[in-house]
Motif scaffolding. Structure first.
Motif, short mmCIF file in Angstrom:
data_model
loop_
_atom_site.label_atom_id
_atom_site.label_comp_id
_atom_site.label_asym_id
_atom_site.label_seq_id
_atom_site.Cartn_x
_atom_site.Cartn_y
_atom_site.Cartn_z
N MET A 183 4.41 0.16 5.94
CA MET A 183 5.13 -0.34 4.78
C MET A 183 4.75 0.40 3.51
N ILE A 184 3.46 0.69 3.33
CA ILE A 184 3.10 1.39 2.09
C ILE A 184 3.54 2.85 2.16
N SER A 185 3.60 3.43 3.38
CA SER A 185 4.05 4.83 3.48
C SER A 185 5.51 4.95 3.05
N TYR A 186 6.33 4.00 3.45
CA TYR A 186 7.75 4.11 3.14
C TYR A 186 8.10 3.57 1.77
N GLU A 187 7.13 2.90 1.13
CA GLU A 187 7.41 2.43 -0.21
C GLU A 187 7.50 3.59 -1.19
N VAL A 188 6.75 4.66 -0.91
CA VAL A 188 6.76 5.81 -1.82
C VAL A 188 8.13 6.48 -1.86
N PRO A 189 8.69 6.93 -0.72
CA PRO A 189 10.04 7.51 -0.79
C PRO A 189 11.09 6.52 -1.29
N GLN A 190 10.89 5.23 -0.97
CA GLN A 190 11.85 4.23 -1.45
C GLN A 190 11.86 4.18 -2.98
N GLY A 191 10.66 4.17 -3.56
CA GLY A 191 10.57 4.17 -5.02
C GLY A 191 11.20 5.40 -5.63
N PHE A 192 10.91 6.58 -5.04
CA PHE A 192 11.51 7.83 -5.54
C PHE A 192 13.03 7.80 -5.42
N ALA A 193 13.53 7.24 -4.30
CA ALA A 193 14.98 7.22 -4.09
C ALA A 193 15.67 6.34 -5.13
N LEU A 194 14.98 5.27 -5.57
CA LEU A 194 15.60 4.35 -6.53
C LEU A 194 15.75 4.99 -7.91
N VAL A 249 16.70 4.53 5.33
CA VAL A 249 15.63 4.75 6.31
C VAL A 249 14.39 3.98 5.89
N ALA A 250 14.02 4.09 4.60
CA ALA A 250 12.82 3.41 4.12
C ALA A 250 12.99 1.90 4.21
N GLY A 251 14.20 1.42 3.95
CA GLY A 251 14.45 -0.02 4.01
C GLY A 251 14.27 -0.57 5.41
N VAL A 252 14.77 0.18 6.40
CA VAL A 252 14.62 -0.26 7.79
C VAL A 252 13.13 -0.26 8.16
#
Lengths: 360, 137
Positions: free
Chosen positions: A171-182, A221-224
């Motif tokens: 979860m913390i790994s994918y939070e980084v790209p998710q934040g950047f994508a937003l 992808v990050a959301g899934v």
């Protein structure tokens, strides 16, 4: 109805009325008429759709087409014995599932399900609109990690501990790209208010998925991965970790973890719909010839709510579709995908969006 | 004095108040969520099967008697490393958000400034990648 509201306004004064009483009514509707029934029937829909994809029937015994199955499931989970393993850390074991559910619910206070009130005293289709709504969503979406790691560690079981650690790492790994994508849609909208972001898409004349399709892909992808769903459901990979962080959970505490997972699916879908798919807007919001799609014959902006729900259902179907289609990732592949592909992709998207904005 | 203060503050105060009051519904939602959890747990406590007392309360270990508990063991240092990396990258995200909102006012200067900032981040990212911290195996 309006007479009753007027009497309440008279009795409580404007502040309490507008900021506590009206939101309380909205919260009750969102939670008990919206999110909770949706979760119950999402579980049934998932089992039905998966059954259909695998040439099975799915649940069909309780009620017509299994329509009463969710109610039977809730009853069953409520009356099950509560087992707390020996030498478990009790406070962590109890707190874990609660910390997964509560933040997922609270996020719905800033999601705009429909347009703001067109006239003074009309209905706004959201609980509240604050100027840092997106930051609020991100902050609250992080909290379930604590619940999972507390539950996994508190069980004092090897499978739970490994599952909890994996889950937190994922979860913390994918939070980084998710934040950047937003940041992409934020650059285009220039505001963190979710209502403002949808209105920016209306003013631009297109949904942000068009100029920000890379960000949308990364977010998807990050959301899934964030909601621990297939093909990234490693925390509960049956073949190696039994049931992951909730191995030791029974009855209602297990049900809460389950509830949290589905609530998080709906949260991720709602945020994606709001940021990338135009929220309550109809398709092609700038094409005048399609204005009949606004469904303006419905009262008080209800047409917007219909569009929001439709997009939400499509998104949730995609989640189930993924589960029926993709095989599970290996843990090292999952980490590599997040850190070595998604982060650079999101950063390049960020750079190009900024460049285009400076240029134009 | 008081009069002067009031005439100064009055036009501003409602604006600030309404902005802060916008957060109140979120607090209300928190209370509702906690009450929902309490209600659910209470209902389960009243309804659930008391248990026969014979239930094995040992942690699950494929049906074997566990020889040790999870807390007797240590877990991989990689998780710690990952958490540190996460904190670094997440702080960058927090910097990016206000920048994105203010982009139009900051214009070209802000863009270049942020790209310099991100370049420093990317240098660290490439270093970490080369050291193998991003590979799990």
């Amino acid at each position: 109805m309006s007479g009753l509201l007027a009497a309440m306004l008279e009795a409580t004064g404007p502040t309490l009325f507008h900021y506590v009483l009206v939101p309380l009514i909205k919260i009750a509707i969102v939670l008990f008429a919206g999110v909770l029934p949706l979760i119950m029937y999402l579980v049934l829909a998932e089992r039905k759709v998966l059954g259909f994809m695998q040439a099975r029937v799915g649940p069909n015994r309780v009620g017509l087409w299994g329509l009463l199955q969710p109610i039977a499931d809730v009853m069953k989970l409520l009356v099950k014995e509560d087992v707390v393993p020996r030498r478990a850390v009790r406070w962590a074991f109890v707190l874990g599932p609660c910390l997964v559910v509560a933040p997922a619910f609270v996020i719905f206070s800033v999601i705009p399900f429909g347009p703001p009130a067109a006239t003074e005293g009309g209905i706004s289709w959201f609980v509240t609109d604050i100027n840092v709504a997106l930051l609020m969503v991100l902050a609250l979406a992080t909290l379930p990690v604590y619940g999972i790691i507390l539950g996994g560690w508190g069980s004092n079981s090897k499978f739970s501990l490994l599952g909890g650690l994996r889950s937190a790492a994922q979860m913390i790994s994918y939070e980084v790209p998710q934040g950047f994508a937003l940041v992409g849609p934020l650059l285009l909208a220039g505001t963190m208010s979710l209502v403002g972001i949808v209105e920016a898409q209306r003013d631009l004349g297109m949904w942000f998925i068009v100029p920000q399709f890379v960000a949308f892909f990364v977010f998807l992808v990050a959301g899934v991965a964030e909601s621990n769903r297939n093909p990234f459901d490693l925390p509960e990979a049956e073949s190696e970790l039994v049931a992951g962080f909730h191995t030791e959970y029974t009855g209602i505490r297990f049900a809460l973890f389950f509830l949290g997972e589905y609530a998080n699916m709906i949260v991720v879908s709602s945020v994606a719909v709001t940021l990338f798919l135009g929220g309550w807007l109809r398709p092609f919001p700038s094409v005048e010839a399609l204005s009949f799609l606004d469904l303006s014959f419905l009262p008080a902006g209800l047409g917007g709510v219909v569009w929001f729900s439709l997009k939400l259902f499509v998104f949730l179907f995609v989640y189930i579709w993924f589960r029926g289609t993709f095989p599970r990732y290996r843990f090292d592949q999952l980490m590599a995908l997040g850190w070595k592909w998604m982060i650079p992709l999101a950063l390049v998207n960020l750079f190009l969006t900024g460049l285009v904005k400076v240029w134009v | 004095m008081i009069l002067a203060f009031r005439s100064y503050a009055l036009p501003i105060l409602p604006a600030i108040c309404s902005r802060v009051l916008g957060y109140l519904p979120i607090l209300v939602f928190c209370v509702v969520a906690v009450l929902f959890l309490a209600g659910t747990l209470l209902a389960a406590r009243l309804l659930r099967h008391a248990g026969s007392g014979a239930t094995d309360r040992e942690p699950y270990e494929c049906g074997n008697e566990p020889e040790s508990f999870a807390h007797d063991h240590r877990f991989s240092i990689r998780y710690y490393l990952l958490a540190v990396l996460f904190v670094i990258f997440d702080v960058e995200t927090v910097f990016l958000f206000p920048w994105a909102v203010m982009f139009d006012q900051l214009a070209l200067f802000g863009f270049i400034e942020m790209m310099v900032f991100l370049t420093i981040l990317v240098v660290g990212y490439v270093y970490v990648w080369n050291r193998g911290a991003l590979s799990w195996a």
